[in-house]
Design a protein around this motif. Structure first.
Motif, PDB file in Angstrom:
ATOM      1  N   MET A  18       6.634  52.199  24.868  1.00 14.03           N
ATOM      2  CA  MET A  18       7.169  52.710  26.114  1.00 14.03           C
ATOM      3  C   MET A  18       6.593  52.317  27.356  1.00 14.03           C
ATOM      4  SD  MET A  18       9.523  54.994  25.092  1.00 14.03           S
ATOM      5  CE  MET A  18       9.554  53.995  23.392  1.00 14.03           C
ATOM      6  N   MET A  19       5.324  52.053  27.263  1.00  6.82           N
ATOM      7  CA  MET A  19       4.891  51.439  28.685  1.00  6.82           C
ATOM      8  C   MET A  19       5.183  50.047  28.908  1.00  6.82           C
ATOM      9  SD  MET A  19       2.383  52.240  30.743  1.00  6.82           S
ATOM     10  CE  MET A  19       1.418  51.660  31.883  1.00  6.82           C
ATOM     11  N   LEU A  20       5.426  49.150  27.852  1.00  2.00           N
ATOM     12  CA  LEU A  20       5.724  47.841  28.045  1.00  2.00           C
ATOM     13  C   LEU A  20       7.363  47.695  28.469  1.00  2.00           C
ATOM     14  CD1 LEU A  20       4.469  46.178  24.851  1.00  2.00           C
ATOM     15  CD2 LEU A  20       3.567  45.776  27.003  1.00  2.00           C
ATOM     16  N   LEU A  21       8.093  48.696  27.942  1.00  2.00           N
ATOM     17  CA  LEU A  21       9.346  48.629  28.220  1.00  2.00           C
ATOM     18  C   LEU A  21       9.552  49.260  29.763  1.00  2.00           C
ATOM     19  CD1 LEU A  21      11.152  50.450  25.355  1.00  2.00           C
ATOM     20  CD2 LEU A  21      11.601  48.302  26.354  1.00  2.00           C
ATOM     21  N   TYR A  22       8.693  50.140  30.264  1.00  2.00           N
ATOM     22  CA  TYR A  22       8.695  50.781  31.572  1.00  2.00           C
ATOM     23  C   TYR A  22       7.969  49.348  32.431  1.00  2.00           C
ATOM     24  CZ  TYR A  22       6.868  53.084  35.828  1.00  2.00           C
ATOM     25  OH  TYR A  22       6.869  53.456  37.298  1.00  2.00           O
ATOM     26  N   GLU A  23       6.875  48.805  32.154  1.00  5.04           N
ATOM     27  CA  GLU A  23       6.337  47.747  32.945  1.00  5.04           C
ATOM     28  C   GLU A  23       7.138  46.749  33.214  1.00  5.04           C
ATOM     29  OE1 GLU A  23       3.481  48.016  34.943  1.00  5.04           O
ATOM     30  OE2 GLU A  23       3.667  49.956  34.238  1.00  5.04           O
ATOM     31  N   GLY A  24       7.851  46.294  31.968  1.00  6.67           N
ATOM     32  CA  GLY A  24       8.770  45.244  32.046  1.00  6.67           C
ATOM     33  C   GLY A  24       9.987  45.726  33.044  1.00  6.67           C
TER      34      GLY A  24
END
Length: 198
Positions: free
Chosen positions: A162-168
């Motif tokens: 979820m964090m990677l999706l958000y940051e991306g």
């Protein structure tokens, strides 16, 4: 899960004008491109007032980041309050918050990421790095707790995703790679959560 919004010290009217001007200028132009003379002039105060209230440009930058973070957390809290039951909708509420926040508040991407890009490797004692790191750790911990509340099978791994999706998505906003990146991130997040939660 209750989102705590950091309590920040109250500001004098002069300090508020300085912070408002600095926040706008730092976000629009970049931290290094904006000097204290420009900030003082935009705020309608003297440089002495700026230094009396904040001590240094570095402290002013940290205050700028902290105040933006407090506003963002309050915005997230509103979206989480609208989805009070643990589950995928509560996790996706963070993406919903980002969608409604992004256009008005972050058209050039994340202020924390942008600040981090300007300060070097973070090992020189610059006060901005710990503040940026704190903000990102908070967001990951929020995703992790929301995933645990939702009984996701592997909460930590899902929170990382979820964090990677958000940051991306927030980087893609700033780079203007394609339109509506948070909407795309939300769709991917929803698909992953449906597999994890059922």
């Amino acid at each position: 899960m209750v989102v705590t919004v950091p309590e920040l010290a109250p500001l004098t009217p002069g300090a508020t004008r300085v912070l408002d001007a600095a926040s706008r200028l730092f976000y629009e132009r970049g931290i290094h491109a904006v000097g204290v003379d420009t900030i003082a002039e935009a705020a309608g105060v003297t440089k002495k007032t700026l230094y009396d209230r904040f001590g240094s440009k570095e402290s002013l930058v940290v205050s700028y980041l902290q105040h933006r973070d407090a506003r963002w957390r309050a915005h997230v809290a509103e979206h989480l309050a609208a989805a009070p039951s643990p589950g995928p909708d509560r996790i996706l509420a963070v993406f919903d918050a980002a969608i409604s926040w992004s256009d008005e508040n972050s058209p050039k991407g994340c202020s924390a990421i942008n600040a981090r890009a300007e300060i070097g490797d973070g090992h020189d004692g610059h006060p901005v790095f710990p503040e940026v790191s704190r903000q990102k750790k908070w967001l990951f911990e929020l995703f992790d707790e929301l995933c645990r509340e939702a009984d996701v099978t592997d909460a930590e791994t899902t929170a990382q995703a979820m964090m990677l999706l958000y940051e991306g998505a927030i980087v893609t906003v700033g780079m203007e790679t394609f339109p509506q990146p948070f909407e795309a991130a939300r769709r991917l997040a929803k698909g992953m959560l449906e597999q994890e939660i059922g």
